[in-house]
Design an enzyme around this catalytic site. Sequence first.
Site, PDB file in Angstrom:
ATOM      1  N   MET A  36      -3.114   1.671   0.969  1.00  0.00           N
ATOM      2  CA  MET A  36      -4.436   1.406   0.768  1.00  0.00           C
ATOM      3  C   MET A  36      -5.080   0.342   1.565  1.00  0.00           C
ATOM      4  SD  MET A  36      -5.260   2.391  -3.117  1.00  0.00           S
ATOM      5  CE  MET A  36      -4.953   0.871  -3.994  1.00  0.00           C
ATOM      6  N   TYR A  38      -5.453  -3.604   3.780  1.00  0.00           N
ATOM      7  CA  TYR A  38      -5.224  -4.854   3.663  1.00  0.00           C
ATOM      8  C   TYR A  38      -3.602  -5.145   3.727  1.00  0.00           C
ATOM      9  CZ  TYR A  38      -6.930  -9.598   2.329  1.00  0.00           C
ATOM     10  OH  TYR A  38      -7.323 -10.836   2.336  1.00  0.00           O
ATOM     11  N   HIS A  43       4.106  -4.038   3.902  1.00  0.00           N
ATOM     12  CA  HIS A  43       3.786  -2.846   4.714  1.00  0.00           C
ATOM     13  C   HIS A  43       4.318  -2.621   5.946  1.00  0.00           C
ATOM     14  CE1 HIS A  43       0.115  -3.159   1.811  1.00  0.00           C
ATOM     15  NE2 HIS A  43       0.588  -1.944   1.601  1.00  0.00           N
ATOM     16  N   LYS A 155       8.231  -2.113  -4.885  1.00  0.00           N
ATOM     17  CA  LYS A 155       7.245  -2.900  -5.824  1.00  0.00           C
ATOM     18  C   LYS A 155       6.672  -1.906  -6.879  1.00  0.00           C
ATOM     19  CE  LYS A 155       3.494  -5.341  -4.992  1.00  0.00           C
ATOM     20  NZ  LYS A 155       2.592  -4.878  -6.173  1.00  0.00           N
ATOM     21  N   SER A 191       1.557  -8.578  -2.193  1.00  0.00           N
ATOM     22  CA  SER A 191       0.661  -7.418  -2.788  1.00  0.00           C
ATOM     23  C   SER A 191      -0.657  -7.718  -2.190  1.00  0.00           C
ATOM     24  CB  SER A 191       0.863  -7.670  -4.348  1.00  0.00           C
ATOM     25  OG  SER A 191      -0.429  -6.775  -4.870  1.00  0.00           O
TER      26      SER A 191
END
Lengths: 314, 314
Positions: A36, A38, A43, A155, A191
């Site tokens: 998603m 950001y 990532h 996660k 996160s």
Amino acid sequence: MQIARTIEDARMMIMEAKTRALREGRSTVTGFVPTMGYLHQGHASLLRQAREECGVRVLSIFVNPIQFGPKEDLSRYPRNEAGDLQLAEENGVDVVFLPSVEEMYPRAIKTSVQVADVTERLCGASRPGHFDGVATVVSKLFNIVQPDKAYFGMKDAQQVAVIEQMVFDLNIPVQIMPCPIIREADGLALSSRNVYLGVEERRQALILSETLKLTEDWLAECRGDFAAVKERMEAHIRTMPLADIDYVDLMLYPDIQPVYGLPVGEWAGRRLLAALAVRFGTTRLIDNRLFELGDGVSKTLRPAEQSRAGVSRV
Amino acid sequence: MQIARTIEDARMMIMEAKTRALREGRSTVTGFVPTMGYLHQGHASLLRQAREECGVRVLSIFVNPIQFGPKEDLSRYPRNEAGDLQLAEENGVDVVFLPSVEEMYPRAIKTSVQVADVTERLCGASRPGHFDGVATVVSKLFNIVQPDKAYFGMKDAQQVAVIEQMVFDLNIPVQIMPCPIIREADGLALSSRNVYLGVEERRQALILSETLKLTEDWLAECRGDFAAVKERMEAHIRTMPLADIDYVDLMLYPDIQPVYGLPVGEWAGRRLLAALAVRFGTTRLIDNRLFELGDGVSKTLRPAEQSRAGVSRV
């Protein structure tokens, strides 16, 4: 690196990237990292894993409205396209798929992919409809990208369980690659939502990873009384005044069904997920740790060891 | 022609058939005809269409338990493997996928693909859960076969609408090819279930196609009073004492929503499905006819013409 904003462009650019790989004698195995946006080092670790294993790497960035509840943070979900593209480029992405909501949902979607059982508890219970939205958009993305391997961070352990169940049930020709949780030096799981945290919230949020670390000892001592471990976890989190518990639970993994009362005779080869969701102000954070159950109460004392899929051995 | 009884074999044999096509300079476009077996000339027409358009042709035969209701005819559904294989061979099939229930559902399936709205009426209303079972198994079959084109008979018009909606919503990379209804010389639509009919039931069942043929005239005369047409259809079917009506309805297609009260201003370009389901003893038969609405009441008189997709023009 090519950027596709339409489904048609994505399919074309992926085809071109495969052709290029073929021409250059590289593997045409296609790795896919759906996100998603950001993007953070969690990532990045997925992208690096994909780069190691696949000749063609595709990243998608799409804040999927149908996986957010009406009172959730869809409208304020953080975005940083320029930063995301730079991180993608640095980590060997060939094609970034960056569709608009209109491109993904040109009219109200009538089809939904629903996974039962695995979605009943944890985030599935606190976020009704969330995993329908996830399973549906991931189905769409898989059909658009047609990857050989898809990388997901542990996660969101329940999300991995849901996607794996869906892939198994629907015979989707993709291999799901769960990757370990990436943490800050002080233990906080990375996160995109960490950006919401105030300074004091950020400090108190360390209680999550700290609790999960202690859970290893508590499990080792518990002699099968998992309910007592859950209580110790909750009590420890409550030592932080800003921590508002959504759930703390011990589940069999990947079944995502409660472990309480599981006879010792059925422990061997089973995995246990210690999972929690805690609010700090308006920010909801999740974290978890995966353990392997020994083949008897006395064997729950094995030292934990982080493996590729983020499993700790108890 | 090769026969695959496992998913793995099917994938391998389809890959081999594509390689063979490539080597022989033929098209590798893969056409797929999913069926429940007990094949008749309706299925044969789908296979012939696939042979005309595709270099690789795959037929599946699978009586899918999850699309049958608890009181339906799953256990007595007719089967004829030898006859099916002969018909497949005669019609140019490369690979027949003939899985067992255990192969398709090795454990209770937890994932379901659900299509809303389009499934609310007609067979969706009389057979709760039926289209969830259809959408789910077709998703599985598409993921196993990965066809470029998939052929479906318009006798199950609502099924075609459901599959097309699912393919659109989930971006499934397949082209759905609806094919016209095939009928006996006396008008009875071909169906594997016709074999259940007794002699007198078989005679009275002609009322279905007869009613649909008359519906063309009734629509032409109705000046927008579709409810009156529905009543005439029901009354005509009731002239047969053995006919037990499940439903008779006029629906917009492919929306499968009632046409009654649709303002004339909204007719242009819309299609109307006259659909019926009628029981003769324990045998439930369905039939339908598709019409194109003109752009005004006075233009509903255009003569019907059978097109490739089985559309009659009113």
